[in-house]
Write a protein that holds these residues in place. Structure first.
Motif, PDB file in Angstrom:
ATOM      1  N   ARG A 157      13.165   7.785  19.740  1.00  0.00           N
ATOM      2  CA  ARG A 157      13.645   8.675  20.793  1.00  0.00           C
ATOM      3  C   ARG A 157      12.794   9.926  20.778  1.00  0.00           C
ATOM      4  N   LYS A 158      12.252  10.258  21.933  1.00  0.00           N
ATOM      5  CA  LYS A 158      11.416  11.448  22.047  1.00  0.00           C
ATOM      6  C   LYS A 158      12.303  12.688  21.962  1.00  0.00           C
ATOM      7  N   PRO A 159      12.012  13.604  21.045  1.00  0.00           N
ATOM      8  CA  PRO A 159      12.842  14.815  20.950  1.00  0.00           C
ATOM      9  C   PRO A 159      12.671  15.707  22.183  1.00  0.00           C
ATOM     10  N   PHE A 160      13.737  16.436  22.528  1.00  0.00           N
ATOM     11  CA  PHE A 160      13.658  17.399  23.618  1.00  0.00           C
ATOM     12  C   PHE A 160      12.727  18.537  23.224  1.00  0.00           C
ATOM     13  N   PRO A 161      12.038  19.172  24.184  1.00  0.00           N
ATOM     14  CA  PRO A 161      11.294  20.397  23.882  1.00  0.00           C
ATOM     15  C   PRO A 161      12.276  21.457  23.362  1.00  0.00           C
ATOM     16  N   ALA A 162      11.810  22.359  22.505  1.00  0.00           N
ATOM     17  CA  ALA A 162      12.676  23.343  21.835  1.00  0.00           C
ATOM     18  C   ALA A 162      13.611  24.095  22.787  1.00  0.00           C
ATOM     19  N   PRO A 163      13.128  24.646  23.915  1.00  0.00           N
ATOM     20  CA  PRO A 163      14.065  25.386  24.788  1.00  0.00           C
ATOM     21  C   PRO A 163      15.172  24.492  25.350  1.00  0.00           C
ATOM     22  N   GLY A 215       0.826  -1.195   0.000  1.00  0.00           N
ATOM     23  CA  GLY A 215       0.000   0.000   0.000  1.00  0.00           C
ATOM     24  C   GLY A 215       0.861   1.247   0.000  1.00  0.00           C
ATOM     25  N   THR A 216       0.201   2.391  -0.126  1.00  0.00           N
ATOM     26  CA  THR A 216       0.884   3.682  -0.098  1.00  0.00           C
ATOM     27  C   THR A 216       0.191   4.552   0.935  1.00  0.00           C
ATOM     28  N   PHE A 217       0.982   5.184   1.788  1.00  0.00           N
ATOM     29  CA  PHE A 217       0.411   6.020   2.845  1.00  0.00           C
ATOM     30  C   PHE A 217       1.425   7.065   3.289  1.00  0.00           C
ATOM     31  N   ARG A 218       0.895   8.129   3.877  1.00  0.00           N
ATOM     32  CA  ARG A 218       1.751   9.110   4.535  1.00  0.00           C
ATOM     33  C   ARG A 218       1.887   8.681   5.988  1.00  0.00           C
ATOM     34  N   TRP A 219       3.051   8.954   6.559  1.00  0.00           N
ATOM     35  CA  TRP A 219       3.298   8.565   7.952  1.00  0.00           C
ATOM     36  C   TRP A 219       3.881   9.761   8.691  1.00  0.00           C
ATOM     37  N   PHE A 220       3.340  10.040   9.869  1.00  0.00           N
ATOM     38  CA  PHE A 220       3.855  11.116  10.701  1.00  0.00           C
ATOM     39  C   PHE A 220       4.768  10.519  11.766  1.00  0.00           C
ATOM     40  N   PHE A 221       5.981  11.015  11.807  1.00  0.00           N
ATOM     41  CA  PHE A 221       6.948  10.565  12.807  1.00  0.00           C
ATOM     42  C   PHE A 221       6.895  11.526  13.993  1.00  0.00           C
ATOM     43  N   GLY A 222       6.203  11.126  15.044  1.00  0.00           N
ATOM     44  CA  GLY A 222       6.078  11.961  16.230  1.00  0.00           C
ATOM     45  C   GLY A 222       7.369  12.014  17.038  1.00  0.00           C
ATOM     46  N   TRP A 223       8.184  10.981  16.945  1.00  0.00           N
ATOM     47  CA  TRP A 223       9.463  10.890  17.636  1.00  0.00           C
ATOM     48  C   TRP A 223      10.560  10.726  16.593  1.00  0.00           C
ATOM     49  N   ASP A 224      11.803  11.027  16.959  1.00  0.00           N
ATOM     50  CA  ASP A 224      12.929  10.680  16.094  1.00  0.00           C
ATOM     51  C   ASP A 224      12.919   9.161  15.968  1.00  0.00           C
ATOM     52  N   GLU A 225      13.134   8.672  14.760  1.00  0.00           N
ATOM     53  CA  GLU A 225      13.087   7.222  14.560  1.00  0.00           C
ATOM     54  C   GLU A 225      14.195   6.775  13.624  1.00  0.00           C
ATOM     55  N   THR A 226      14.958   5.809  14.077  1.00  0.00           N
ATOM     56  CA  THR A 226      15.948   5.143  13.243  1.00  0.00           C
ATOM     57  C   THR A 226      15.416   3.749  12.980  1.00  0.00           C
ATOM     58  N   VAL A 227      15.443   3.341  11.713  1.00  0.00           N
ATOM     59  CA  VAL A 227      14.922   2.026  11.356  1.00  0.00           C
ATOM     60  C   VAL A 227      16.000   1.183  10.695  1.00  0.00           C
ATOM     61  N   ALA A 253      17.878   3.844   8.188  1.00  0.00           N
ATOM     62  CA  ALA A 253      17.400   5.184   7.851  1.00  0.00           C
ATOM     63  C   ALA A 253      16.987   5.910   9.119  1.00  0.00           C
ATOM     64  N   TYR A 254      17.029   7.234   9.044  1.00  0.00           N
ATOM     65  CA  TYR A 254      16.644   8.089  10.168  1.00  0.00           C
ATOM     66  C   TYR A 254      15.528   9.019   9.707  1.00  0.00           C
ATOM     67  N   PHE A 255      14.498   9.160  10.542  1.00  0.00           N
ATOM     68  CA  PHE A 255      13.385  10.070  10.286  1.00  0.00           C
ATOM     69  C   PHE A 255      13.297  11.020  11.477  1.00  0.00           C
ATOM     70  N   LYS A 256      13.370  12.299  11.203  1.00  0.00           N
ATOM     71  CA  LYS A 256      13.311  13.307  12.267  1.00  0.00           C
ATOM     72  C   LYS A 256      11.893  13.399  12.816  1.00  0.00           C
ATOM     73  N   GLY A 257      11.777  13.482  14.142  1.00  0.00           N
ATOM     74  CA  GLY A 257      10.480  13.645  14.779  1.00  0.00           C
ATOM     75  C   GLY A 257       9.798  14.925  14.310  1.00  0.00           C
ATOM     76  N   GLY A 258       8.472  14.859  14.163  1.00  0.00           N
ATOM     77  CA  GLY A 258       7.703  16.019  13.729  1.00  0.00           C
ATOM     78  C   GLY A 258       7.630  16.168  12.224  1.00  0.00           C
ATOM     79  N   THR A 259       8.039  15.127  11.475  1.00  0.00           N
ATOM     80  CA  THR A 259       8.013  15.204  10.015  1.00  0.00           C
ATOM     81  C   THR A 259       7.115  14.114   9.421  1.00  0.00           C
ATOM     82  N   TRP A 260       6.777  14.314   8.161  1.00  0.00           N
ATOM     83  CA  TRP A 260       5.976  13.354   7.402  1.00  0.00           C
ATOM     84  C   TRP A 260       6.838  12.709   6.330  1.00  0.00           C
ATOM     85  N   ALA A 261       6.483  11.491   5.953  1.00  0.00           N
ATOM     86  CA  ALA A 261       7.095  10.825   4.802  1.00  0.00           C
ATOM     87  C   ALA A 261       6.014   9.964   4.153  1.00  0.00           C
ATOM     88  N   THR A 262       6.136   9.794   2.848  1.00  0.00           N
ATOM     89  CA  THR A 262       5.224   8.905   2.128  1.00  0.00           C
ATOM     90  C   THR A 262       5.930   7.567   1.954  1.00  0.00           C
TER      91      THR A 262
END
Length: 167
Positions: free
Chosen positions: A140-146, A80-92, A117-126
């Protein structure tokens, strides 16, 4: 007068957090398992993310850090084909099959067994899967911006040292 209030507050905090022997951790210090031995459970893809086909995903948890800011698991999916939201940093690490990935910036890559592969948290990929894909995911949960800013600042200010991977 204000310094007296600060001193009293500091004393209260010091007394409250007096150094005691650390309590034993409930987390296991080592977890080893073959991905094939983990029990997979359905993990449906959000229906509005699906672009084509009927992709069916499953997942199994391998481990989770005691602070709940990191986790490892196994994930698989049918065609199938889908968009995926990476809420956390993810290495696969792809274990089996392949997936055609298109990142938000247009970067395209086919990931096959053995690829990392590495996907940055807060991004989308198809993701486009022709047949089947199976991966190990390190999250890995990303740190808050500050906090992330302070961490980067600290890294800029400290001397650079050669850091190797443990082997």
């Amino acid at each position: 007068m204000s310094w007296q209030i600060l001193a009293a507050a500091a004393t209260a905090i010091a007394v409250r957090y007096k150094s005691y022997a650390p309590e034993p951790s409930t987390a296991k210090p080592f977890i080893g398992a073959c991905p094939d031995s983990l029990e997979m459970a359905p993990l449906p893809i959000e229906p509005n993310w699906v672009i084509a086909g009927n992709p069916q995903a499953r997942a199994a948890s391998h481990s989770k850090a005691e602070d709940e800011c990191a986790a490892t698991g196994v994930w698989d999916c049918t065609a199938g084909t889908f968009r995926w939201f990476f809420g956390w940093d993810e290495t696969v690490v792809i274990l089996e099959g392949e997936v055609h990935v298109t990142a938000e910036d247009g970067t395209q890559r086919v990931l096959r067994a053995g690829d990392v592969a590495y996907f940055k948290g807060g991004t989308w990929a198809t993701w486009h899967i022709d047949n089947y894909v199976r991966k190990i995911a390190f999250l890995r949960k990303p740190f808050p911006a500050p906090l992330a800013f302070l961490y980067r600042l600290r890294n800029m200010l400290r001397p650079r040292a050669q850091v190797g991977l443990a082997g």
